[in-house]
Write a protein that holds these residues in place. Structure first.
Motif, PDB file in Angstrom:
ATOM      1  N   ALA A  83       0.866  -1.166   0.000  1.00 17.52           N
ATOM      2  CA  ALA A  83       0.000   0.000   0.000  1.00 17.52           C
ATOM      3  C   ALA A  83       0.911   1.226   0.000  1.00 17.52           C
ATOM      4  O   ALA A  83       2.103   1.109   0.277  1.00 17.52           O
ATOM      5  CB  ALA A  83      -0.879  -0.012   1.241  1.00 17.52           C
ATOM      6  N   MET A  84       0.367   2.370  -0.285  1.00 16.73           N
ATOM      7  CA  MET A  84       1.146   3.597  -0.215  1.00 16.73           C
ATOM      8  C   MET A  84       1.688   3.769   1.199  1.00 16.73           C
ATOM      9  O   MET A  84       1.063   3.340   2.147  1.00 16.73           O
ATOM     10  CB  MET A  84       0.264   4.803  -0.559  1.00 16.73           C
ATOM     11  N   GLY A  85       2.839   4.377   1.328  1.00 13.91           N
ATOM     12  CA  GLY A  85       3.373   4.646   2.653  1.00 13.91           C
ATOM     13  C   GLY A  85       4.140   3.494   3.273  1.00 13.91           C
ATOM     14  O   GLY A  85       4.442   3.516   4.452  1.00 13.91           O
ATOM     15  N   GLN A  86       4.449   2.460   2.502  1.00  9.77           N
ATOM     16  CA  GLN A  86       5.213   1.332   3.036  1.00  9.77           C
ATOM     17  C   GLN A  86       6.616   1.282   2.431  1.00  9.77           C
ATOM     18  O   GLN A  86       7.217   0.223   2.338  1.00  9.77           O
ATOM     19  CB  GLN A  86       4.484   0.009   2.751  1.00  9.77           C
ATOM     20  N   GLN A  87       7.147   2.455   2.057  1.00  6.95           N
ATOM     21  CA  GLN A  87       8.429   2.511   1.365  1.00  6.95           C
ATOM     22  C   GLN A  87       9.558   1.814   2.126  1.00  6.95           C
ATOM     23  O   GLN A  87      10.363   1.113   1.536  1.00  6.95           O
ATOM     24  CB  GLN A  87       8.833   3.966   1.071  1.00  6.95           C
ATOM     25  N   ALA A  88       9.607   1.999   3.449  1.00  4.81           N
ATOM     26  CA  ALA A  88      10.678   1.384   4.238  1.00  4.81           C
ATOM     27  C   ALA A  88      10.622  -0.132   4.120  1.00  4.81           C
ATOM     28  O   ALA A  88      11.651  -0.795   3.969  1.00  4.81           O
ATOM     29  CB  ALA A  88      10.566   1.808   5.696  1.00  4.81           C
ATOM     30  N   MET A  89       9.415  -0.681   4.158  1.00 10.42           N
ATOM     31  CA  MET A  89       9.249  -2.135   4.029  1.00 10.42           C
ATOM     32  C   MET A  89       9.617  -2.601   2.630  1.00 10.42           C
ATOM     33  O   MET A  89      10.166  -3.686   2.459  1.00 10.42           O
ATOM     34  CB  MET A  89       7.813  -2.543   4.353  1.00 10.42           C
ATOM     35  N   VAL A  90       9.310  -1.796   1.641  1.00  5.99           N
ATOM     36  CA  VAL A  90       9.653  -2.150   0.263  1.00  5.99           C
ATOM     37  C   VAL A  90      11.170  -2.261   0.123  1.00  5.99           C
ATOM     38  O   VAL A  90      11.681  -3.196  -0.492  1.00  5.99           O
ATOM     39  CB  VAL A  90       9.075  -1.103  -0.730  1.00  5.99           C
ATOM     40  N   ILE A  91      11.899  -1.332   0.739  1.00  9.25           N
ATOM     41  CA  ILE A  91      13.369  -1.386   0.688  1.00  9.25           C
ATOM     42  C   ILE A  91      13.872  -2.664   1.360  1.00  9.25           C
ATOM     43  O   ILE A  91      14.731  -3.365   0.827  1.00  9.25           O
ATOM     44  CB  ILE A  91      13.978  -0.118   1.340  1.00  9.25           C
ATOM     45  N   ASP A  92      13.285  -3.014   2.511  1.00  9.46           N
ATOM     46  CA  ASP A  92      13.638  -4.274   3.186  1.00  9.46           C
ATOM     47  C   ASP A  92      13.402  -5.459   2.262  1.00  9.46           C
ATOM     48  O   ASP A  92      14.212  -6.384   2.182  1.00  9.46           O
ATOM     49  CB  ASP A  92      12.787  -4.476   4.455  1.00  9.46           C
ATOM     50  N   ALA A  93      12.274  -5.435   1.562  1.00 16.27           N
ATOM     51  CA  ALA A  93      11.905  -6.538   0.675  1.00 16.27           C
ATOM     52  C   ALA A  93      12.887  -6.673  -0.486  1.00 16.27           C
ATOM     53  O   ALA A  93      13.303  -7.779  -0.824  1.00 16.27           O
ATOM     54  CB  ALA A  93      10.485  -6.331   0.143  1.00 16.27           C
ATOM     55  N   ILE A  94      13.282  -5.548  -1.074  1.00 14.89           N
ATOM     56  CA  ILE A  94      14.235  -5.574  -2.188  1.00 14.89           C
ATOM     57  C   ILE A  94      15.579  -6.125  -1.687  1.00 14.89           C
ATOM     58  O   ILE A  94      16.211  -6.966  -2.337  1.00 14.89           O
ATOM     59  CB  ILE A  94      14.412  -4.165  -2.809  1.00 14.89           C
ATOM     60  N   GLN A  95      15.996  -5.686  -0.499  1.00 11.44           N
ATOM     61  CA  GLN A  95      17.252  -6.193   0.066  1.00 11.44           C
ATOM     62  C   GLN A  95      17.167  -7.683   0.377  1.00 11.44           C
ATOM     63  O   GLN A  95      18.170  -8.387   0.314  1.00 11.44           O
ATOM     64  CB  GLN A  95      17.613  -5.401   1.332  1.00 11.44           C
TER      65      GLN A  95
END
Length: 120
Positions: A83-95
């Motif tokens: 969802a919008m606003g989960q950028q920090a989690m998205v970075i964790d996921a990419i890593q």
């Protein structure tokens, strides 16, 4: 033949939306899961070409499930859905090994683009 995809999201409506986009674009949805625990089980059972994984779910979140899948299947291709606003989690996921991410509400072109890119 279409690529085989596993859809993971705790919201049935979201699974239905993404399934509809995938079916219309020649992909084969081989399974669905509603939490990270099911996602890991289904991945092991179905060995899909790609997984769309929601980040926030009960039982086990998408990032934990991603890590477990990647631990036993390093070649696994996973695209995170957030969802919008989960950028920090998205970075964790990419890593943690996610190939890409798509933002809800889903836009058909973006979903197809992300999946096509991840599969090639």
């Amino acid at each position: 033949m279409g690529k085989r995809i596993l859809i993971v999201d705790d919201a049935a409506f979201m699974r239905m939306m993404i399934k509809d986009i995938l079916n219309k674009n020649g992909f084969e949805v081989v399974g669905e899961a509603q939490d990270g625990v099911q996602a890991v089980e289904k991945y092991n059972e179905l060995q899909p070409d790609l997984v769309t994984m929601d980040i926030t779910m009960p039982e086990m979140d998408g990032i934990t499930a991603l890590k477990q899948i990647k631990d036993s299947h390093s070649e696994a291709k996973v695209i995170m859905c957030s969802a919008m606003g989960q950028q920090a989690m998205v970075i964790d996921a990419i890593q943690a090994g996610a190939k890409d991410f798509i933002v809800k509400p889903f836009q058909a072109e973006r979903v197809v683009e992300a999946i096509s890119k991840a599969l090639n």
